[in-house]
Motif scaffolding. Structure first.
Motif, PDB file in Angstrom:
ATOM      1  N   SER A   1       0.822  -1.206   0.000  1.00  0.00           N
ATOM      2  CA  SER A   1       0.000   0.000   0.000  1.00  0.00           C
ATOM      3  C   SER A   1       0.856   1.256   0.000  1.00  0.00           C
ATOM      4  O   SER A   1       0.549   2.237  -0.691  1.00  0.00           O
ATOM      5  CB  SER A   1      -0.928   0.000   1.220  1.00  0.00           C
ATOM      6  N   LEU A   2       1.952   1.208   0.773  1.00  0.00           N
ATOM      7  CA  LEU A   2       2.816   2.378   0.868  1.00  0.00           C
ATOM      8  C   LEU A   2       3.507   2.689  -0.451  1.00  0.00           C
ATOM      9  O   LEU A   2       3.512   3.834  -0.906  1.00  0.00           O
ATOM     10  CB  LEU A   2       3.856   2.179   1.976  1.00  0.00           C
ATOM     11  N   ILE A   3       4.092   1.675  -1.085  1.00  0.00           N
ATOM     12  CA  ILE A   3       4.824   1.948  -2.325  1.00  0.00           C
ATOM     13  C   ILE A   3       3.868   2.287  -3.472  1.00  0.00           C
ATOM     14  O   ILE A   3       4.211   3.079  -4.364  1.00  0.00           O
ATOM     15  CB  ILE A   3       5.773   0.796  -2.715  1.00  0.00           C
ATOM     16  N   LEU A   4       2.661   1.735  -3.427  1.00  0.00           N
ATOM     17  CA  LEU A   4       1.669   2.110  -4.434  1.00  0.00           C
ATOM     18  C   LEU A   4       1.248   3.564  -4.270  1.00  0.00           C
ATOM     19  O   LEU A   4       1.095   4.294  -5.256  1.00  0.00           O
ATOM     20  CB  LEU A   4       0.440   1.204  -4.338  1.00  0.00           C
ATOM     21  N   SER A   5       1.079   3.994  -3.034  1.00  0.00           N
ATOM     22  CA  SER A   5       0.672   5.380  -2.773  1.00  0.00           C
ATOM     23  C   SER A   5       1.757   6.372  -3.162  1.00  0.00           C
ATOM     24  O   SER A   5       1.475   7.548  -3.381  1.00  0.00           O
ATOM     25  CB  SER A   5       0.307   5.558  -1.291  1.00  0.00           C
ATOM     26  N   GLU A   6       3.005   5.867  -3.254  1.00  0.00           N
ATOM     27  CA  GLU A   6       4.118   6.727  -3.657  1.00  0.00           C
ATOM     28  C   GLU A   6       4.317   6.725  -5.175  1.00  0.00           C
ATOM     29  O   GLU A   6       5.285   7.287  -5.679  1.00  0.00           O
ATOM     30  CB  GLU A   6       5.406   6.274  -2.971  1.00  0.00           C
ATOM     31  N   GLY A   7       3.420   6.065  -5.886  1.00  0.00           N
ATOM     32  CA  GLY A   7       3.457   6.105  -7.344  1.00  0.00           C
ATOM     33  C   GLY A   7       4.219   4.989  -8.016  1.00  0.00           C
ATOM     34  O   GLY A   7       4.454   5.038  -9.229  1.00  0.00           O
ATOM     35  N   VAL A   8       4.624   3.960  -7.259  1.00  0.00           N
ATOM     36  CA  VAL A   8       5.328   2.829  -7.859  1.00  0.00           C
ATOM     37  C   VAL A   8       4.364   2.034  -8.732  1.00  0.00           C
ATOM     38  O   VAL A   8       3.205   1.826  -8.370  1.00  0.00           O
ATOM     39  CB  VAL A   8       5.942   1.922  -6.766  1.00  0.00           C
ATOM     40  N   ASN A   9       4.855   1.592  -9.872  1.00  0.00           N
ATOM     41  CA  ASN A   9       4.041   0.864 -10.831  1.00  0.00           C
ATOM     42  C   ASN A   9       3.472  -0.425 -10.236  1.00  0.00           C
ATOM     43  O   ASN A   9       4.151  -1.144  -9.517  1.00  0.00           O
ATOM     44  CB  ASN A   9       4.902   0.532 -12.064  1.00  0.00           C
ATOM     45  N   MET A  10       2.205  -0.724 -10.556  1.00  0.00           N
ATOM     46  CA  MET A  10       1.541  -1.909 -10.035  1.00  0.00           C
ATOM     47  C   MET A  10       2.278  -3.195 -10.420  1.00  0.00           C
ATOM     48  O   MET A  10       2.315  -4.165  -9.651  1.00  0.00           O
ATOM     49  CB  MET A  10       0.099  -1.967 -10.551  1.00  0.00           C
ATOM     50  N   LYS A  11       2.899  -3.204 -11.589  1.00  0.00           N
ATOM     51  CA  LYS A  11       3.635  -4.383 -12.049  1.00  0.00           C
ATOM     52  C   LYS A  11       4.834  -4.656 -11.144  1.00  0.00           C
ATOM     53  O   LYS A  11       5.169  -5.812 -10.865  1.00  0.00           O
ATOM     54  CB  LYS A  11       4.096  -4.170 -13.489  1.00  0.00           C
ATOM     55  N   ILE A  12       5.480  -3.606 -10.661  1.00  0.00           N
ATOM     56  CA  ILE A  12       6.608  -3.763  -9.737  1.00  0.00           C
ATOM     57  C   ILE A  12       6.121  -4.326  -8.409  1.00  0.00           C
ATOM     58  O   ILE A  12       6.760  -5.196  -7.804  1.00  0.00           O
ATOM     59  CB  ILE A  12       7.327  -2.413  -9.511  1.00  0.00           C
TER      60      ILE A  12
ATOM     61  N   ASP B   1      -0.421 -13.597 -10.867  1.00  0.00           N
ATOM     62  CA  ASP B   1      -1.326 -12.839 -11.725  1.00  0.00           C
ATOM     63  C   ASP B   1      -1.465 -11.416 -11.194  1.00  0.00           C
ATOM     64  O   ASP B   1      -1.734 -11.219 -10.004  1.00  0.00           O
ATOM     65  CB  ASP B   1      -2.691 -13.536 -11.744  1.00  0.00           C
ATOM     66  N   ILE B   2      -1.311 -10.427 -12.062  1.00  0.00           N
ATOM     67  CA  ILE B   2      -1.431  -9.036 -11.619  1.00  0.00           C
ATOM     68  C   ILE B   2      -2.845  -8.722 -11.153  1.00  0.00           C
ATOM     69  O   ILE B   2      -3.053  -7.794 -10.364  1.00  0.00           O
ATOM     70  CB  ILE B   2      -1.004  -8.061 -12.743  1.00  0.00           C
ATOM     71  N   GLN B   3      -3.833  -9.508 -11.617  1.00  0.00           N
ATOM     72  CA  GLN B   3      -5.208  -9.279 -11.180  1.00  0.00           C
ATOM     73  C   GLN B   3      -5.336  -9.492  -9.662  1.00  0.00           C
ATOM     74  O   GLN B   3      -6.117  -8.818  -8.992  1.00  0.00           O
ATOM     75  CB  GLN B   3      -6.169 -10.216 -11.920  1.00  0.00           C
ATOM     76  N   THR B   4      -4.526 -10.431  -9.124  1.00  0.00           N
ATOM     77  CA  THR B   4      -4.512 -10.651  -7.683  1.00  0.00           C
ATOM     78  C   THR B   4      -4.073  -9.391  -6.959  1.00  0.00           C
ATOM     79  O   THR B   4      -4.677  -8.976  -5.959  1.00  0.00           O
ATOM     80  CB  THR B   4      -3.554 -11.805  -7.321  1.00  0.00           C
ATOM     81  N   THR B   5      -3.025  -8.766  -7.482  1.00  0.00           N
ATOM     82  CA  THR B   5      -2.517  -7.527  -6.888  1.00  0.00           C
ATOM     83  C   THR B   5      -3.552  -6.423  -6.996  1.00  0.00           C
ATOM     84  O   THR B   5      -3.780  -5.676  -6.035  1.00  0.00           O
ATOM     85  CB  THR B   5      -1.214  -7.097  -7.598  1.00  0.00           C
ATOM     86  N   LEU B   6      -4.185  -6.305  -8.150  1.00  0.00           N
ATOM     87  CA  LEU B   6      -5.196  -5.269  -8.362  1.00  0.00           C
ATOM     88  C   LEU B   6      -6.382  -5.453  -7.422  1.00  0.00           C
ATOM     89  O   LEU B   6      -6.902  -4.486  -6.860  1.00  0.00           O
ATOM     90  CB  LEU B   6      -5.665  -5.299  -9.816  1.00  0.00           C
TER      91      LEU B   6
ATOM     92  N   TYR C   1      -5.395  -4.526  -3.756  1.00  0.00           N
ATOM     93  CA  TYR C   1      -5.053  -3.136  -3.470  1.00  0.00           C
ATOM     94  C   TYR C   1      -5.881  -2.146  -4.287  1.00  0.00           C
ATOM     95  O   TYR C   1      -5.422  -1.094  -4.681  1.00  0.00           O
ATOM     96  CB  TYR C   1      -3.547  -2.923  -3.685  1.00  0.00           C
ATOM     97  N   SER C   2      -7.155  -2.526  -4.479  1.00  0.00           N
ATOM     98  CA  SER C   2      -8.077  -1.646  -5.202  1.00  0.00           C
ATOM     99  C   SER C   2      -8.303  -0.345  -4.445  1.00  0.00           C
ATOM    100  O   SER C   2      -8.596   0.689  -5.041  1.00  0.00           O
ATOM    101  CB  SER C   2      -9.413  -2.354  -5.441  1.00  0.00           C
ATOM    102  N   HIS C   3      -8.125  -0.383  -3.096  1.00  0.00           N
ATOM    103  CA  HIS C   3      -8.338   0.833  -2.296  1.00  0.00           C
ATOM    104  C   HIS C   3      -7.332   1.915  -2.677  1.00  0.00           C
ATOM    105  O   HIS C   3      -7.638   3.099  -2.615  1.00  0.00           O
ATOM    106  CB  HIS C   3      -8.234   0.520  -0.808  1.00  0.00           C
ATOM    107  N   ILE C   4      -6.160   1.507  -3.105  1.00  0.00           N
ATOM    108  CA  ILE C   4      -5.143   2.473  -3.525  1.00  0.00           C
ATOM    109  C   ILE C   4      -5.499   3.066  -4.885  1.00  0.00           C
ATOM    110  O   ILE C   4      -5.384   4.275  -5.103  1.00  0.00           O
ATOM    111  CB  ILE C   4      -3.752   1.822  -3.583  1.00  0.00           C
ATOM    112  N   THR C   5      -5.945   2.204  -5.801  1.00  0.00           N
ATOM    113  CA  THR C   5      -6.315   2.702  -7.124  1.00  0.00           C
ATOM    114  C   THR C   5      -7.527   3.626  -7.039  1.00  0.00           C
ATOM    115  O   THR C   5      -7.657   4.555  -7.824  1.00  0.00           O
ATOM    116  CB  THR C   5      -6.608   1.528  -8.090  1.00  0.00           C
TER     117      THR C   5
END
Length: 227
Positions: free
Chosen positions: A180-191, A200-205, A208-212
């Motif tokens: 959540s922290l690195i996503l909020s700092e603008g790090v790419n979802m793929k990373i 699967d990236i869908q698992t990540t999405l 962490y949909s709350h961040i998007t």
């Protein structure tokens, strides 16, 4: 009712995570504890690692020059005792960690080597499921690893002791805090997907949909200047 399928259970623990402003307080409280405990918590937070992955970290997966650690094993408690298993291919990854953290890890590693020399013939060590002897970082004075659930037990005692100073989350939620922290700092979802070891990236999405959703609000705010 025999022809009706049973609904899937939705009794899942709610995921929580520490916000950016809570991290300094966490680190300040950790300074009272042994370096081993500090490193375990920071592995979960900085690397987004699962407790079995942390407990299974050995010297052969650490590159101190590049500040990287390869996640390729996990320590599991089974009916036959502790087993150090290779992680699934999709879960294997190499993560880069903060320089100061790696310096602290190196100092801990050297002290662990010194302990092994002092123990001499009393040192038992540990082997993975393939029979390869490994030098585990988070082990007792004989080189035998601590059970993965002892990490959770320590964390539970820690947050209970500091309940008036720090919001209580689960140990596994440190992994969610990392993402959540690195996503909020603008790090790419793929990373983020790569660091967490999601196939699967869908698992990540989904996780962490709350961040998007927060990012979508920020995107909307850009246009407020035109109104």
């Amino acid at each position: 009712m025999q022809s009706i399928k049973m609904p899937k259970s939705t009794n899942k623990q709610k995921k929580d995570f520490y916000r950016k402003h809570e991290i300094p307080k966490l680190f300040a409280l950790l300074e009272e504890y042994p370096l081993r405990h500090q490193l375990i918590v920071k592995f979960a937070l900085f690397g987004g690692l699962r407790r079995g992955e942390i407990a299974g970290i050995a010297s052969d997966v650490i590159d101190f020059e590049s500040n990287q650690v390869e996640i390729k094993r996990s320590l599991q408690q089974s009916t036959k005792g502790l087993r150090l298993k290779d992680t699934k291919t999709e879960d294997r990854r190499i993560i880069t960690l903060p320089e100061q953290f790696m310096k602290d890890l190196y100092n801990y590693y050297i002290k662990k080597l010194d302990l092994k020399k002092e123990m001499a013939n009393l040192w038992k060590g540990f082997e993975d499921v393939n029979g390869k002897e490994v030098f585990l970082l988070f082990s007792d004075e004989y080189g035998i690893p601590h059970r993965p659930d002892t990490l959770t037990q320590f964390w539970n005692r820690f947050v209970k002791r500091h309940k008036n100073e720090l919001r209580r989350v689960r140990f596994h939620d440190l992994r969610h805090s990392s993402a959540s922290l690195i996503l909020s700092e603008g790090v790419n979802m793929k990373i983020v997907q790569k660091r967490l070891g999601h196939k699967d990236i869908q698992t990540t999405l989904n996780l962490y949909s709350h961040i998007t959703e927060e990012d979508d609000k920020k995107a909307s705010d850009v246009f407020d200047n035109f109104m």
